[in-house]
Design a protein around this motif. Structure first.
Motif, short mmCIF file in Angstrom:
data_model
loop_
_atom_site.label_atom_id
_atom_site.label_comp_id
_atom_site.label_asym_id
_atom_site.label_seq_id
_atom_site.Cartn_x
_atom_site.Cartn_y
_atom_site.Cartn_z
N TYR A 100 15.54 2.08 0.40
CA TYR A 100 15.37 3.33 1.13
C TYR A 100 15.48 4.47 0.13
N LEU A 108 20.03 2.41 11.12
CA LEU A 108 19.04 1.40 10.71
C LEU A 108 19.61 0.49 9.64
N HIS A 115 11.07 2.33 1.81
CA HIS A 115 10.95 3.14 3.02
C HIS A 115 11.48 4.54 2.69
N SER A 139 8.71 7.79 6.81
CA SER A 139 9.07 8.21 8.16
C SER A 139 8.70 9.67 8.36
N ILE A 197 6.02 5.64 10.01
CA ILE A 197 6.79 5.48 11.24
C ILE A 197 7.07 6.87 11.79
N ASN A 212 8.66 9.16 15.04
CA ASN A 212 9.66 8.93 16.08
C ASN A 212 9.22 9.46 17.45
N ILE A 269 8.14 4.51 16.61
CA ILE A 269 9.41 3.84 16.91
C ILE A 269 10.40 4.93 17.29
N MET A 315 14.95 -0.38 18.46
CA MET A 315 14.65 0.33 17.21
C MET A 315 14.81 -0.59 16.01
N ARG A 324 12.06 -3.49 15.97
CA ARG A 324 10.71 -3.03 15.65
C ARG A 324 10.58 -2.69 14.16
N HIS A 325 11.63 -2.12 13.57
CA HIS A 325 11.60 -1.92 12.12
C HIS A 325 11.53 -3.26 11.39
N LEU A 377 8.08 -4.69 11.54
CA LEU A 377 7.15 -3.97 10.66
C LEU A 377 7.35 -4.38 9.20
N TYR A 378 8.62 -4.43 8.77
CA TYR A 378 8.90 -4.83 7.38
C TYR A 378 8.37 -6.23 7.11
#
Length: 380
Positions: free
Chosen positions: A5, A24, A88, A112, A139, A141, A163, A353, A356-357, A360-361
């Protein structure tokens, strides 16, 4: 799967984006993912309290200096050497600077987007539009943020996934909670109109103070509580000018908000721009009826007349009127609040949440492996 991140700075886990990032990283399944965080600038909060994953600091102060470019090349090389598949990115500077370097070294890039682009400038947009070729996914929100990202940054819609913010249901018992210490300003036989927002121009808290002044012309059993950090001086001066100083209360920043929100009779947010407001989500979770501006992701949270009221940005008369209507019709306000709690429990579910992350990853990693397999297939 190792995930890095990347963000400009990390103030504390109570601000909206920082809170979602913390949730997250803290909630990721460690049997599937190994997260780490890199910051452009140091974080006093992390230095003092730690973080749920390893943290490195690049000490980037200037965006486009030779030293910064060398730092980014070294960073990308280190990620490839350490077998990171994906980065990310959160916040603006990182999403402007990093994608091209990461993509050159074969790393998947996710960014994001969490606001309506109030920070865009022509120069930044020019870079962001170029960066769309180096980004694998965005992504957003909210659907509103998805649309503005597509329209302004020209990211293809198929690359943007919505998301919603994930929020754990707050505890329902505020007894002996430190957040309520010295809080006699909350309940004293008066109705409490409350707002949770850091004091910045985009939040238009001066509109709320003016609307509160209109409301007090018809009823004097109301007070206004403003929860958030920032320079209160101009707002306090406005309250004095309107002869409201004794009825407008500034709490400053608070670390545990729900016990305070539960003391509100009406929760307000009057921003001119919102991606998806954590404050509105928390009002709804706590069973507090909402009046908010009709902007951005607010429309996806608050269904006008069903789960709260929406008013045009800057319409002080309507803002005062809708707050007054909720105070005058407590039964209707209670029905709205009940509907709102059910809606937000479904829309902003924490586990949804996280899952779904994770999907995606994993999907990006699988597509990269599959693409690599095709390139090396003897039949091709």
């Amino acid at each position: 799967m190792k995930i890095m991140y990347l963000m400009d700075a990390y103030r504390d886990p109570y601000a909206g984006t920082e809170q979602q990032l913390y949730n997250l990283i803290d909630g990721l399944d460690r049997s599937r993912f190994t997260p780490a965080l890199t910051l452009f600038r140091p974080s006093a909060h992390i230095d003092q309290y730690g973080f749920p994953c390893p943290v490195e600091v690049l000490n980037i102060r200037r965006m486009f200096s030779p030293r910064t470019l060398i730092t980014m090349i070294r960073f990308a090389l280190a990620l490839r050497r350490e077998h990171y598949r994906l980065v990310h990115i959160f916040f603006n500077d990182a999403s402007i600077l990093a994608p091209v370097f990461l993509k050159i070294f074969g790393i998947r890039v996710v960014i994001s987007r969490r606001d309506m682009g109030f920070w865009y400038t022509p120069g930044k947009l020019a870079i962001l539009r170029g960066n769309r070729f180096f980004i694998d996914r965005v992504i957003a929100n909210s659907e509103a943020v998805k649309r503005v990202t597509h329209d302004k940054e020209r990211v293809p819609l198929e690359k943007i996934q919505v998301i919603y913010n994930g929020h754990a249901q707050p505890a329902t018992n505020p007894v002996d909670d430190s957040a309520l210490e010295n809080s006699s300003y909350l309940k004293n036989g008066e109705k409490v109109i409350g707002i949770v927002a850091n004091i910045r121009p985009v939040k238009r808290i001066d509109d709320l103070i003016r609307a509160f002044g209109l409301l007090r012309r018809n009823r004097t059993d109301v007070k206004l509580v403003i929860v958030g950090s920032g320079d209160t001086g101009p707002l306090q001066e406005l309250a004095r000018e309107l002869d409201l100083a004794d009825h407008v209360h500034f709490t400053g920043a608070k670390t545990d908000i729900p016990p305070i929100i539960r003391q509100f009779d009406v929760g307000v947010l009057c921003s001119e721009s919102e991606g998806l407001s954590n404050a509105i989500i928390e009002y709804m979770q706590c069973g507090v009826p909402v009046v908010c501006t009709d902007t951005g992701g607010n429309r996806e949270l608050v269904q006008d007349g069903e789960t709260g009221y929406r008013v045009p940005v800057g319409d002080i008369d309507m803002l005062a009127g809708k707050i007054g209507q909720l105070l005058e019709e407590p039964d209707r306000a209670a029905i709205m609040a009940h509907r709102a709690a059910a809606r937000v429990a479904e829309l902003c579910n924490m586990q949804s949440m996280l899952s779904r992350h994770a999907a995606l990853y994993a999907g990006l990693a699988d597509s990269r492996v599959n693409a690599g397999d095709k390139k090396t297939c003897p039949s091709e």
